[in-house]
Motif scaffolding. Sequence first.
Motif, PDB file in Angstrom:
ATOM      1  N   HIS A   1       1.124  -1.256  -0.038  1.00 48.40           N
ATOM      2  CA  HIS A   1       0.099  -0.008  -0.208  1.00 48.40           C
ATOM      3  C   HIS A   1       0.862   1.201   0.082  1.00 48.40           C
ATOM      4  N   PRO A   2       0.273   2.389  -0.374  1.00 46.92           N
ATOM      5  CA  PRO A   2       1.211   3.669  -0.178  1.00 46.92           C
ATOM      6  C   PRO A   2       1.453   4.086   1.022  1.00 46.92           C
ATOM      7  N   PRO A   3       2.250   5.103   1.270  1.00 47.51           N
ATOM      8  CA  PRO A   3       2.608   5.626   2.640  1.00 47.51           C
ATOM      9  C   PRO A   3       1.175   6.167   3.200  1.00 47.51           C
ATOM     10  N   ARG A   4       1.061   5.770   4.557  1.00 45.82           N
ATOM     11  CA  ARG A   4      -0.367   6.395   5.030  1.00 45.82           C
ATOM     12  C   ARG A   4       0.463   7.622   6.055  1.00 45.82           C
ATOM     13  N   ILE A   5      -0.508   8.568   5.979  1.00 44.57           N
ATOM     14  CA  ILE A   5      -0.214   9.889   6.936  1.00 44.57           C
ATOM     15  C   ILE A   5      -1.243   9.952   8.044  1.00 44.57           C
ATOM     16  N   MET A   6      -0.538  10.105   9.137  1.00 47.45           N
ATOM     17  CA  MET A   6      -1.236  10.158  10.563  1.00 47.45           C
ATOM     18  C   MET A   6      -1.345  11.548  10.974  1.00 47.45           C
ATOM     19  N   GLY A   7      -2.508  12.164  10.907  1.00 47.17           N
ATOM     20  CA  GLY A   7      -2.419  13.427  11.195  1.00 47.17           C
ATOM     21  C   GLY A   7      -2.715  13.427  12.928  1.00 47.17           C
ATOM     22  N   VAL A   8      -2.454  14.302  13.550  1.00 49.58           N
ATOM     23  CA  VAL A   8      -2.381  14.829  15.008  1.00 49.58           C
ATOM     24  C   VAL A   8      -3.438  15.825  15.434  1.00 49.58           C
ATOM     25  N   LEU A   9      -4.146  15.377  16.329  1.00 54.57           N
ATOM     26  CA  LEU A   9      -5.164  16.189  17.156  1.00 54.57           C
ATOM     27  C   LEU A   9      -5.185  15.816  18.643  1.00 54.57           C
TER      28      LEU A   9
ATOM     29  N   SER B   1      12.296  17.972   8.457  1.00 57.90           N
ATOM     30  CA  SER B   1      11.133  16.954   8.705  1.00 57.90           C
ATOM     31  C   SER B   1      10.702  16.585   7.418  1.00 57.90           C
ATOM     32  N   LEU B   2      10.503  17.428   6.414  1.00 62.87           N
ATOM     33  CA  LEU B   2      10.214  16.671   5.280  1.00 62.87           C
ATOM     34  C   LEU B   2      11.460  15.880   4.557  1.00 62.87           C
ATOM     35  N   ALA B   3      12.705  16.288   4.469  1.00 62.56           N
ATOM     36  CA  ALA B   3      13.456  15.550   3.922  1.00 62.56           C
ATOM     37  C   ALA B   3      13.822  14.133   4.803  1.00 62.56           C
ATOM     38  N   ALA B   4      13.680  14.123   5.911  1.00 63.75           N
ATOM     39  CA  ALA B   4      13.738  12.842   6.551  1.00 63.75           C
ATOM     40  C   ALA B   4      12.629  11.926   6.471  1.00 63.75           C
ATOM     41  N   THR B   5      11.437  12.622   6.289  1.00 61.04           N
ATOM     42  CA  THR B   5      10.283  11.642   5.865  1.00 61.04           C
ATOM     43  C   THR B   5      10.491  10.921   4.508  1.00 61.04           C
ATOM     44  N   SER B   6      11.004  11.659   3.355  1.00 65.27           N
ATOM     45  CA  SER B   6      11.170  10.953   2.233  1.00 65.27           C
ATOM     46  C   SER B   6      12.481   9.967   2.451  1.00 65.27           C
ATOM     47  N   MET B   7      13.130  10.144   3.404  1.00 63.48           N
ATOM     48  CA  MET B   7      14.285   9.022   3.672  1.00 63.48           C
ATOM     49  C   MET B   7      13.705   7.858   4.303  1.00 63.48           C
ATOM     50  N   ALA B   8      12.769   8.099   5.334  1.00 58.11           N
ATOM     51  CA  ALA B   8      12.178   7.061   6.074  1.00 58.11           C
ATOM     52  C   ALA B   8      11.291   6.463   5.307  1.00 58.11           C
ATOM     53  N   VAL B   9      10.595   6.662   4.275  1.00 56.64           N
ATOM     54  CA  VAL B   9       9.652   6.002   3.588  1.00 56.64           C
ATOM     55  C   VAL B   9      10.544   5.186   2.525  1.00 56.64           C
ATOM     56  N   GLU B  10      11.455   5.902   2.178  1.00 57.44           N
ATOM     57  CA  GLU B  10      12.431   5.109   1.106  1.00 57.44           C
ATOM     58  C   GLU B  10      13.176   3.799   2.060  1.00 57.44           C
ATOM     59  N   ARG B  11      13.489   3.991   3.230  1.00 62.40           N
ATOM     60  CA  ARG B  11      13.837   2.929   4.034  1.00 62.40           C
ATOM     61  C   ARG B  11      13.182   1.731   4.365  1.00 62.40           C
ATOM     62  N   GLY B  12      11.659   2.102   4.367  1.00 56.83           N
ATOM     63  CA  GLY B  12      10.719   0.913   4.642  1.00 56.83           C
ATOM     64  C   GLY B  12       9.506   1.378   5.525  1.00 56.83           C
ATOM     65  N   ALA B  13       9.619   2.809   5.906  1.00 57.83           N
ATOM     66  CA  ALA B  13       8.492   3.087   6.898  1.00 57.83           C
ATOM     67  C   ALA B  13       7.160   3.097   6.143  1.00 57.83           C
ATOM     68  N   HIS B  14       5.951   2.817   6.845  1.00 60.82           N
ATOM     69  CA  HIS B  14       4.678   2.863   6.092  1.00 60.82           C
ATOM     70  C   HIS B  14       3.743   3.707   6.640  1.00 60.82           C
ATOM     71  N   VAL B  15       3.960   4.234   7.801  1.00 61.81           N
ATOM     72  CA  VAL B  15       3.031   5.241   8.568  1.00 61.81           C
ATOM     73  C   VAL B  15       3.758   6.665   8.924  1.00 61.81           C
TER      74      VAL B  15
END
Length: 428
Positions: free
Chosen positions: A15-23, A234-248
Motif C-alpha cells: 500500500h502507499p505510505p499512510r499519513i497520520m495527522g495529530v489532534l 522534517s520533510l527531508a527525513a520523511t522521504s528518507m524514512a519511507v525509502e528505508r521502509g516506513a509505512h506510516v
Amino acid sequence: MRNVDAAGLGIGDDHPPRIMGVLNVSEESPYDPSVYDDPGEAAAYVDEELIGEGADIVDVGLESANKDLDVLSAEQELDRLDTAVETLESTSGDAVWSIETRYHEVADEALSRGFDMVNDICGFADPEMPRVCREHDAAVSKMASPPDLERPGAIEDVDDIYEALSMNGLTDKTILDPAFGGWSEAKTHADDRETFHRLREFRGYGRPLLVSINRKSFLKTIAGRSTEEALPVSLAATSMAVERGAHVIRTHDVAETRDAALVGAEFARDRYGGESGAVAVEELDVTTVREAERHLDRIGASGATQGDRDVAGNAVVRTYELSGLDDAAVGALRAATVGGDASGAAFALGDPNRAGTPTPSSATDGGTGGAGGSAGPANDGSAGDGPVNDRRGLLIGTPAAIESVREAVSDVSDPLDAALAGINPNVS
C-alpha cells in the motif's frame, strides 16, 4: 511483510505510505496548532487541515507525553474521552481514528465508542492492551518503551529497542514504532540519529513501521532550526524514512508530509515477498553486517554452531575503487582474489586509457579559461603522463571476503594497508 488492515485501510508494503495527522485534546500539549478542547472547533480542524489535506489516520491524544509533566491516570484520560468522541462524531471527512493511550481501559472504551485503532505509546507495558486490541480486531501501533507506564519511549540504547518491541508479544494487527524523540534525559540526539540510520533493521519483524519524526529535535539541530523553522528538515527525513521502509508517518504538517512521503515511496527499492504453498519468502533490507547479525538474533540463530555468524559477513557486497596502485599492490590484489584465500572477492584493474580525457582548464580551476585557453595536463593514466602508481581498479566482495583480501595483501604496501584498514563492514 505482513500487511495490516486498519478498519479497511491497508498498511504495509502493498500500500502507499499512510499519513497520520495529530489532534490533541490536552491543553498541556506543546504544539498549539493541534490542541483543541471544543469538539466543534476540533472537528473543523480535522476536516479542513487533517483529512482535508490528505491524512489517512487521525491520532487523538488525551494527554501530553512530555516527560516533564505529570502522567494522567486511566480515569483522568477517560474524563477527556468525551471530547474526543464528540469530535469524531462531528467530522464529515473519512479517516481511520486512532486513540493515543497507554491504558487498556481507555483503549477499550474508545474502541467501543467509534475509534478504529490504538496508538500505544508505552508499547504494551499494560499487558492487557494486546488482549483488548484483539477482542476489537483493532490495529495497534506499539511504540518501543520500557515496561513502565510512566516512561513512554524512554529507550536509551538503540539495541534495547528490539527487546522493547517484543514486550508482551504482538497482535496480528501490530504496527511498530521505534520511538523517536526526547522521552528521557539520558536519550540523546545521537541515539535518535542512530535509530533512524538503522531503520531498515526494524523491518525484520515483518510488521509495518510507523515513525513520528515531525519537527523532532534530532533533526532540528542538524540544520540549527527552531521548531517553527523545522518543516524542511522534517520533510527531508520523511522521504528518507519511507525509502528505508516506513509505512506510516505521524505528523502535524499533513499536506507537505504527504508529498514528501510519496517522493520517498517512488524511489524506494522493490522488495520481494511471496508465498508458494506452505513456504513464504521475504526479502530483507540488509546493507551492513550488523543488520544481518540483528536478523540472525531475531530468529534465534546467534547461538548456533553451524557457522551462522559467518552468514552475516557474507550478507552484503561492497565495491571499492582503489587508485594510486603500484605494481606490487596490483600483483598482491590479483593473487589474493584469483585462487587465493580471498576467492570470494574479485579485483578488476582499470584500463589506463579510460581513466580520463584531457579537458581545458578554466577560471574555476585556476586556468585561463575559455575556448582559447590552454589545455590542462593530460589525465589518461599512462606512465608517461603521470605517476607510475596512478593505476586504479575495483575491489568487490562481501565484508568477509574483503577481510580475507586485507589479510592476504598485508605488508605488501604501506599505503595499501592503510587504505584497506579503514574499511568498516557496518557502515552503510
